[in-house]
Design an enzyme around this catalytic site. Structure first.
Site, PDB file in Angstrom:
ATOM      1  N   GLU A  85     -30.059 -12.269 -10.597  1.00  0.00           N
ATOM      2  CA  GLU A  85     -31.416 -11.800 -11.183  1.00  0.00           C
ATOM      3  C   GLU A  85     -31.144 -10.468 -11.108  1.00  0.00           C
ATOM      4  O   GLU A  85     -30.961  -9.934 -10.140  1.00  0.00           O
ATOM      5  CB  GLU A  85     -32.563 -12.450 -10.473  1.00  0.00           C
ATOM      6  N   THR A 131     -24.691  -2.981  -6.987  1.00  0.00           N
ATOM      7  CA  THR A 131     -25.686  -1.867  -7.541  1.00  0.00           C
ATOM      8  C   THR A 131     -25.718  -0.820  -6.569  1.00  0.00           C
ATOM      9  O   THR A 131     -25.768  -0.652  -5.223  1.00  0.00           O
ATOM     10  CB  THR A 131     -27.002  -2.238  -7.778  1.00  0.00           C
ATOM     11  N   ASP A 132     -26.133   0.562  -7.050  1.00  0.00           N
ATOM     12  CA  ASP A 132     -26.450   1.550  -6.260  1.00  0.00           C
ATOM     13  C   ASP A 132     -27.690   1.502  -5.318  1.00  0.00           C
ATOM     14  O   ASP A 132     -28.151   2.291  -4.656  1.00  0.00           O
ATOM     15  CB  ASP A 132     -26.411   3.023  -7.053  1.00  0.00           C
ATOM     16  N   GLU A 133     -28.565   0.657  -5.997  1.00  0.00           N
ATOM     17  CA  GLU A 133     -29.876   0.162  -5.310  1.00  0.00           C
ATOM     18  C   GLU A 133     -29.961   0.025  -3.971  1.00  0.00           C
ATOM     19  O   GLU A 133     -30.823   0.177  -3.336  1.00  0.00           O
ATOM     20  CB  GLU A 133     -30.798  -0.598  -6.152  1.00  0.00           C
ATOM     21  N   TYR A 156     -35.213  -7.103  -5.194  1.00  0.00           N
ATOM     22  CA  TYR A 156     -34.035  -7.124  -5.913  1.00  0.00           C
ATOM     23  C   TYR A 156     -32.879  -6.551  -5.040  1.00  0.00           C
ATOM     24  O   TYR A 156     -31.833  -7.034  -4.846  1.00  0.00           O
ATOM     25  CB  TYR A 156     -34.002  -6.602  -7.367  1.00  0.00           C
ATOM     26  N   LYS A 160     -29.563  -8.061  -3.438  1.00  0.00           N
ATOM     27  CA  LYS A 160     -28.075  -7.456  -3.496  1.00  0.00           C
ATOM     28  C   LYS A 160     -27.375  -7.135  -2.210  1.00  0.00           C
ATOM     29  O   LYS A 160     -26.129  -7.250  -1.919  1.00  0.00           O
ATOM     30  CB  LYS A 160     -28.110  -6.573  -4.754  1.00  0.00           C
ATOM     31  N   ASP A 286     -47.603   2.766 -11.187  1.00  0.00           N
ATOM     32  CA  ASP A 286     -46.106   2.928 -10.833  1.00  0.00           C
ATOM     33  C   ASP A 286     -45.691   1.871 -10.378  1.00  0.00           C
ATOM     34  O   ASP A 286     -46.676   0.624  -9.891  1.00  0.00           O
ATOM     35  CB  ASP A 286     -46.082   4.154  -9.530  1.00  0.00           C
ATOM     36  N   TYR A 347     -47.003  -5.893 -18.868  1.00  0.00           N
ATOM     37  CA  TYR A 347     -47.750  -4.688 -19.212  1.00  0.00           C
ATOM     38  C   TYR A 347     -49.375  -4.760 -19.673  1.00  0.00           C
ATOM     39  O   TYR A 347     -49.934  -3.965 -19.804  1.00  0.00           O
ATOM     40  CB  TYR A 347     -46.660  -4.227 -20.362  1.00  0.00           C
TER      41      TYR A 347
END
Ligand code: NAD
Ligand code: DAU
Length: 350
Positions: A85, A131-133, A156, A160, A286, A347
């Site tokens: 995901e 991921t870099d996250e 998320y 990861k 945000d 949204y």
């Protein structure tokens, strides 16, 4: 024939990796294991679906017994694990699914690989795509290197990070041959239009508002997806057992500046007066826990394995926009049905 299992091959990055491997390595048999969630789409692989060295398997990595039986049946030599995901906003509205797929799913694959390879790890590899996250957020200065401590902020990135730790734990504890790469934001064809660039291309085309989170000041490091696939190829073949490699574009953009570039190119391509698309920009609430800045130092990969990005951003973004404009049917198909419900919740109702 070497048997390579690629998970998540019907998704954005996975489909580019499958295409590269199927076309470049006729001596490998490529198995694509994908559960075809909302993000998985076999239309992404139309051009190679009948290749003799390719097979699609529909299956869920969350199901441990199924995965074990699959590995016993096919006896894969290597795994390139991309199934996940992947969208941060969805992990904020529904974290649990991320725990199952990204953590439990990864452990199921690790257990199955360990089980069938237990007597001989030679020429075997479990390659985990991350991921870099996982490194958290940077201030105005500095870059993520492979030794940057993990500091994930979203469900998320936490899922990861957890899967990365587990992959390393299976290497340290059981001797499983592994390699991990952590990449920055990808852009290019076949990306699901929940992610910034295809979402905004689609909205501009449809004259919909462009929802910029916060003040648009967050910074991401953008890499053309085919360059990521090439880096995965290089790391799969030449990466050292147990190592981690960062992959990035050295291509940082503040969201608002990137969005203005997309708007400008779209005005030109659609024959609209310059400034038309920018008027659609709308600053919205945000993202919760929104990381300020990601930037990757990929010098280890460049120096040790000789990879570097092949495409300048100006060329890559133009190619990407052209692809979405030329593939209206693809975009229409993926933005019907469930997508509309997601869009409304994310949204319109917020
Ligand atoms: P994506 O969401 O486009 O594709 C994910 C694929 O995994 C889909 O085809 C989906 O059907 C499949 N999948 C999901 N759950 C599954 C399950 N339980 N069983 C089997 N298949 C399942 O994702 P993406 O953007 O292509 O990312 C691929 C990988 O790369 C992920 O691991 C992600 O964390 C990582 N990554 C992505 C980026 C990026 O910018 N997109 C950057 C760095 C790393
Ligand atoms: O850094 C790698 C990561 O990049 C991957 O691990 C993730 O799988 C991938 O989704 C991507 O995560 P981001 O959160 O950075 O990507 P996204 O396209 O969702 O958002 C990019 C930036 O744009 C981010 O700062 C949030 C902002 N944004 C995003 C959307 C969808 C907006 O301002 N408005 C939006 O509607």
């Amino acid at each position: 024939m070497k048997k390579i299992l690629i998970t998540g091959g019907a998704g954005f990055i996975g489909s580019h990796v499958i295409r590269l491997f199927v076309n470049k390595y006729p001596q490998y048999k490529i198995y694509n294991l994908d559960n075809l969630t909302y993000a998985g789409n076999l239309a992404n692989l139309k051009d190679i679906e009948n290749s003799p060295n390719y097979e699609f398997i529909k299956g869920d990595i969350i199901e441990g017994n199924y995965i074990m039986n699959l590995f016993e049946k096919y006896r894969f030599d290597s795994v390139i694990h991309l199934a996940a995901e992947s969208h941060v906003d969805r992990s904020i509205s529904n974290p649990t699914e991320f725990i199952y797929t990204n953590i439990v799913g990864t452990v199921n694959l690790l257990n199955a690989a360990k089980h069938i390879w237990k007597d001989n790890f030679e020429d075997k590899l479990f390659y985990h795509i991350s991921t870099d996250e996982v490194y958290g957020s940077l201030g105005k200065e500095g870059f993520f290197v492979e030794t940057t401590p993990y500091d994930p902020h979203s469900p998320y990135s936490a899922s990861k990070a957890s899967s990365d730790h587990l992959v390393r734990a299976y290497h340290d504890t059981f001797g499983l041959p592994i390699v991990i790469s952590n990449c920055s934001n990808n852009y290019g064809s076949y990306q699901f239009p929940e992610k910034l660039i295809p979402l905004f291309i689609n909205n501009i085309q449809n004259n919909e508002f462009l929802p910029v989170y916060g003040k648009g000041e967050n910074v991401r490091d953008w890499l053309y997806v085919e360059d990521h696939a090439k880096a995965i190829d290089v790391i799969f073949h030449n990466g050292k057992n147990g190592e981690t490699y960062n992959i990035g574009g050295h291509n940082e953009w503040k969201n608002i500046d990137l969005i203005k570039v997309v708007c400008k190119i779209m005005d030109k391509k659609l024959g609209r007066k310059e400034g038309t698309s920018e008027k659609l920009i709308t600053f919205v609430k945000d993202r919760a826990g929104h990381d300020l800045r990601y930037a990757i130092d990929s010098s280890k990969l460049q120096k040790e394995l000789g990879w570097k990005p092949s495409l300048q951003f100006e060329e890559g973004i133009e190619k990407t926009i052209d692809w979405y404009l030329e593939n209206e049917e693809w975009l229409k198909n993926v933005t019907s049905g469930d997508y509309l419900k997601y869009y409304e919740q994310q949204y319109v109702k917020r």
